[in-house]
Each structure stands twice: as C-alpha cells, then as structure tokens.
Design a protein around this motif. Structure first.
Motif, mmCIF file in Angstrom:
data_model
loop_
_atom_site.group_PDB
_atom_site.id
_atom_site.type_symbol
_atom_site.label_atom_id
_atom_site.label_comp_id
_atom_site.label_asym_id
_atom_site.label_seq_id
_atom_site.Cartn_x
_atom_site.Cartn_y
_atom_site.Cartn_z
ATOM 1 N N UNK A 133 -4.714 -10.486 11.541
ATOM 2 C CA UNK A 133 -4.027 -9.337 12.202
ATOM 3 C C UNK A 133 -2.803 -9.483 12.101
ATOM 4 N N UNK A 134 -1.855 -10.497 11.814
ATOM 5 C CA UNK A 134 -0.600 -10.438 11.729
ATOM 6 C C UNK A 134 0.079 -10.211 10.046
ATOM 7 N N UNK A 135 -0.799 -10.487 9.450
ATOM 8 C CA UNK A 135 -0.228 -10.500 8.044
ATOM 9 C C UNK A 135 -1.060 -9.467 6.861
ATOM 10 N N UNK A 136 -2.335 -9.225 7.518
ATOM 11 C CA UNK A 136 -3.374 -8.448 6.837
ATOM 12 C C UNK A 136 -2.569 -7.328 6.489
ATOM 13 N N UNK A 137 -2.041 -6.220 7.386
ATOM 14 C CA UNK A 137 -1.474 -4.938 7.046
ATOM 15 C C UNK A 137 -0.368 -5.026 6.258
ATOM 16 N N UNK A 138 0.677 -5.974 6.164
ATOM 17 C CA UNK A 138 1.834 -6.089 5.284
ATOM 18 C C UNK A 138 1.233 -6.548 4.039
ATOM 19 N N UNK A 139 0.063 -7.304 3.859
ATOM 20 C CA UNK A 139 -0.173 -7.672 2.598
ATOM 21 C C UNK A 139 -0.971 -6.425 1.892
ATOM 22 N N UNK A 140 -1.729 -5.536 2.530
ATOM 23 C CA UNK A 140 -2.172 -4.389 2.164
ATOM 24 C C UNK A 140 -1.315 -3.545 1.610
ATOM 25 N N UNK A 141 0.038 -3.229 2.454
ATOM 26 C CA UNK A 141 0.911 -2.603 2.051
ATOM 27 C C UNK A 141 1.527 -2.802 0.661
ATOM 28 N N UNK A 142 1.966 -4.325 0.773
ATOM 29 C CA UNK A 142 2.701 -4.672 -0.319
ATOM 30 C C UNK A 142 2.016 -4.534 -1.630
ATOM 31 N N UNK A 143 0.682 -4.844 -1.606
ATOM 32 C CA UNK A 143 -0.089 -4.615 -2.854
ATOM 33 C C UNK A 143 -0.155 -3.292 -3.210
ATOM 34 N N UNK A 144 -0.464 -2.208 -2.034
ATOM 35 C CA UNK A 144 -0.482 -0.797 -2.285
ATOM 36 C C UNK A 144 0.823 -0.308 -2.763
ATOM 37 N N UNK A 145 2.189 -0.910 -2.646
ATOM 38 C CA UNK A 145 3.051 -0.470 -3.305
ATOM 39 C C UNK A 145 3.439 -0.535 -4.538
ATOM 40 N N UNK A 146 2.770 -1.879 -4.841
ATOM 41 C CA UNK A 146 2.703 -2.256 -6.479
ATOM 42 C C UNK A 146 1.781 -1.596 -7.232
ATOM 43 N N UNK A 147 0.611 -1.332 -6.427
ATOM 44 C CA UNK A 147 -0.497 -0.487 -7.360
ATOM 45 C C UNK A 147 0.012 0.987 -7.525
ATOM 46 N N UNK A 148 0.651 1.580 -6.540
ATOM 47 C CA UNK A 148 1.375 2.728 -6.636
ATOM 48 C C UNK A 148 2.332 2.993 -7.718
ATOM 49 N N UNK A 149 3.110 1.765 -8.056
ATOM 50 C CA UNK A 149 4.205 1.923 -9.061
ATOM 51 C C UNK A 149 3.581 1.744 -10.316
ATOM 52 N N UNK A 150 2.493 0.798 -10.390
ATOM 53 C CA UNK A 150 1.978 0.610 -11.946
ATOM 54 C C UNK A 150 0.856 1.778 -12.184
ATOM 55 N N UNK A 151 0.222 2.276 -11.207
ATOM 56 C CA UNK A 151 -1.075 3.047 -11.616
ATOM 57 C C UNK A 151 -0.710 4.567 -11.180
ATOM 58 N N UNK A 152 0.225 4.567 -10.309
ATOM 59 C CA UNK A 152 0.340 6.016 -9.774
ATOM 60 C C UNK A 152 2.108 6.500 -10.116
ATOM 61 N N UNK A 153 2.668 5.838 -11.053
ATOM 62 C CA UNK A 153 4.121 6.355 -11.398
ATOM 63 C C UNK A 153 5.279 6.483 -10.068
ATOM 64 N N UNK A 154 4.692 5.455 -9.096
ATOM 65 C CA UNK A 154 5.889 5.699 -8.101
ATOM 66 C C UNK A 154 6.834 4.706 -8.244
ATOM 67 N N UNK A 155 8.056 4.674 -7.766
ATOM 68 C CA UNK A 155 9.163 3.691 -7.806
ATOM 69 C C UNK A 155 8.632 2.403 -7.532
ATOM 70 N N UNK A 156 9.397 1.407 -8.155
ATOM 71 C CA UNK A 156 9.168 0.110 -8.065
ATOM 72 C C UNK A 156 9.494 -0.336 -6.615
ATOM 73 N N UNK A 157 8.527 -0.968 -5.802
ATOM 74 C CA UNK A 157 8.973 -1.397 -4.476
ATOM 75 C C UNK A 157 10.190 -2.304 -4.132
ATOM 76 N N UNK A 158 11.033 -2.137 -3.351
ATOM 77 C CA UNK A 158 11.987 -3.041 -3.551
ATOM 78 C C UNK A 158 11.866 -4.521 -3.184
ATOM 79 N N UNK A 159 12.646 -5.416 -3.923
ATOM 80 C CA UNK A 159 12.306 -6.870 -3.606
ATOM 81 C C UNK A 159 12.926 -7.087 -2.187
ATOM 82 N N UNK A 160 12.379 -8.151 -1.709
ATOM 83 C CA UNK A 160 12.938 -8.849 -0.357
ATOM 84 C C UNK A 160 14.480 -9.296 -0.607
ATOM 85 N N UNK A 161 15.259 -9.204 0.393
ATOM 86 C CA UNK A 161 16.661 -9.843 0.191
ATOM 87 C C UNK A 161 16.537 -11.226 0.030
#
Length: 233
Positions: A76-104
């Motif tokens: 419940x707490x970490x599932x959504x953020x995990x999906x969003x993080x992996x979705x951002x990297x998939x969009x970058x590698x497969x969809x041509x989106x910008x690279x997700x920013x790294x955490x500070x």
C-alpha cells in the motif's frame, strides 16, 4: 497456504507490472497497459480476504498471518511509487521520454527525500498494525494471538530504526564533493598542463605591455659640459 499465497501475490505483482509496461510502450496500447497496472491492488485484496477466511475457519494465528499484514502494508505504501519509478524508466528507454531525475544525494534535499521515505514507512506500519490488531480482535485475544503481537512489535522496531536513519541525514547532512580551486601553475582536473604565462603577464608592474615600443628603453638626455657656454662638448 498463506505463505504460498504471499509468494504468488509477489510474483503476480511483478508479472502484472512487466505486462503493463510492455503493453503500454511496446504495443502502444496505453489504456490497456494502465488497466494492468491498476489491477495490482487486487492482489492485496485477495490476500487480505484469504487471510481473514483462514482465521475465521479456525486456523491458529501464526507468523504467516503477520507476514501477510506486513506485506499488504508495504505494498500500500510503496507499491504506487515503485510502479511510477519503473514507468518513468520504461518511458525513457522505450518511449523516448526524458530520463527521470535522480533523487538528491547531498544536503537538506537528501534529508527531505529520506523524510518522505520514512513517511511511506509510517503509512506501511500503520496499515500493518491496523490489520494485525483487527486480526487479534477477530480471533478474540488470548495466548493464541502472541505471534500477531510479536509482529506488531517488529513493525514498531522497523519504524523506529528507519526514523533514526532518516534523522541522521538531517542532523548530519551529507556534504557534496568540493570543487578544486584554481591554483596558478597547477594541472587542470582533466590532466591538461598549466597554461604558460604571456610575456606581458610575466613582466613586473610597469613593464612589458606586450608591444615592442613598450619594451624599448627610453632615450637619455645628453650631458652638457659646464665649461661650454652652449652646452656642447
């Protein structure tokens, strides 16, 4: 049975995640991919329902029931953020989106990031503690609920330990690497040799302006003899 169901839910989580990302970016069917990603919470609902039915049928509360509660809270707490993080990297590698920013990594920005992670752990702990307490009330208390109470204590320890770790980033903020100062005659960070000084820069003050006329000595006045009235020798 509960342990096998937990393993199946974890495997189903990653299977649905991989299928959703593949359908969304490889096949271009974004709505179907989003539907697969949104179906993942159903796995936790199934796990919760099976755990409740198992306890209602007279099963002795054990460590597997506590593990199920902890797993549901973590998802419940970490599932959504995990999906969003992996979705951002998939969009970058497969969809041509910008690279997700790294955490500070340094300073107060890193402390705030760690604080947000601890808030997620707080949410996971609250969900797990609530489910464990509901199971204790459902069973009716007594000595048979000791494994569930032990899981409650373990959840509180996890919450406190993570909180102390996050607090260290605020009390002792991590400093970033210092940039080397420019030193005359020192080699550059890339290993390049130091730049040579120009003649104008190497000469003392008042000399060497870089032109030939500036370096030519000034003419001196001819000495006049005191014996000659015209000053000629």
């Amino acid at each position: 049975m509960i342990v096998g169901l937990i393993v199946a839910c974890e495997a189903g989580f990653w299977i649905l995640l991989a299928a959703g990302l593949a359908v969304r970016y490889l096949l271009g069917r974004r709505r179907l991919g989003a539907a697969l990603l949104l179906a993942e919470p159903l796995l936790e609902v199934v796990l919760f329902a099976v755990t409740a039915v198992d306890l209602r049928n007279g099963a002795e509360p054990g460590w597997e029931h506590g593990l199920a509660a902890l797993y549901i809270g973590f998802t419940v707490a970490y599932g959504h953020s995990t999906v969003r993080w992996l979705d951002g990297h998939a969009a970058h590698r497969l969809g041509g989106a910008p690279r997700p920013p790294k955490p500070p990594r340094y300073g107060l920005a890193r402390a705030r990031h760690e604080g947000r992670l601890w808030l997620r752990t707080l949410l996971a702990s609250a969900v797990a503690l609530a489910l464990l307490q509901a199971a204790i009330w459902y069973v009716g208390g007594g000595a048979g609920t000791d494994p569930l109470r032990a899981w409650q204590a373990a959840v509180l320890r996890i919450l406190v330990i993570h909180g102390l770790i996050a607090l260290t980033y605020l009390v002792f903020p991590k400093k970033g690497p210092k940039t080397p100062e420019a030193v005359p005659g020192a080699a550059s960070p890339e290993g390049e040799p130091p730049a040579e000084e120009s003649p104008a820069e190497a000469s003392p003050a008042g000399e060497g302006t870089g032109s030939l006329s500036a370096r030519r000595p000034a003419p001196t006045a001819r000495h006049r003899s005191p014996c000659s009235p015209s000053g000629r020798e």
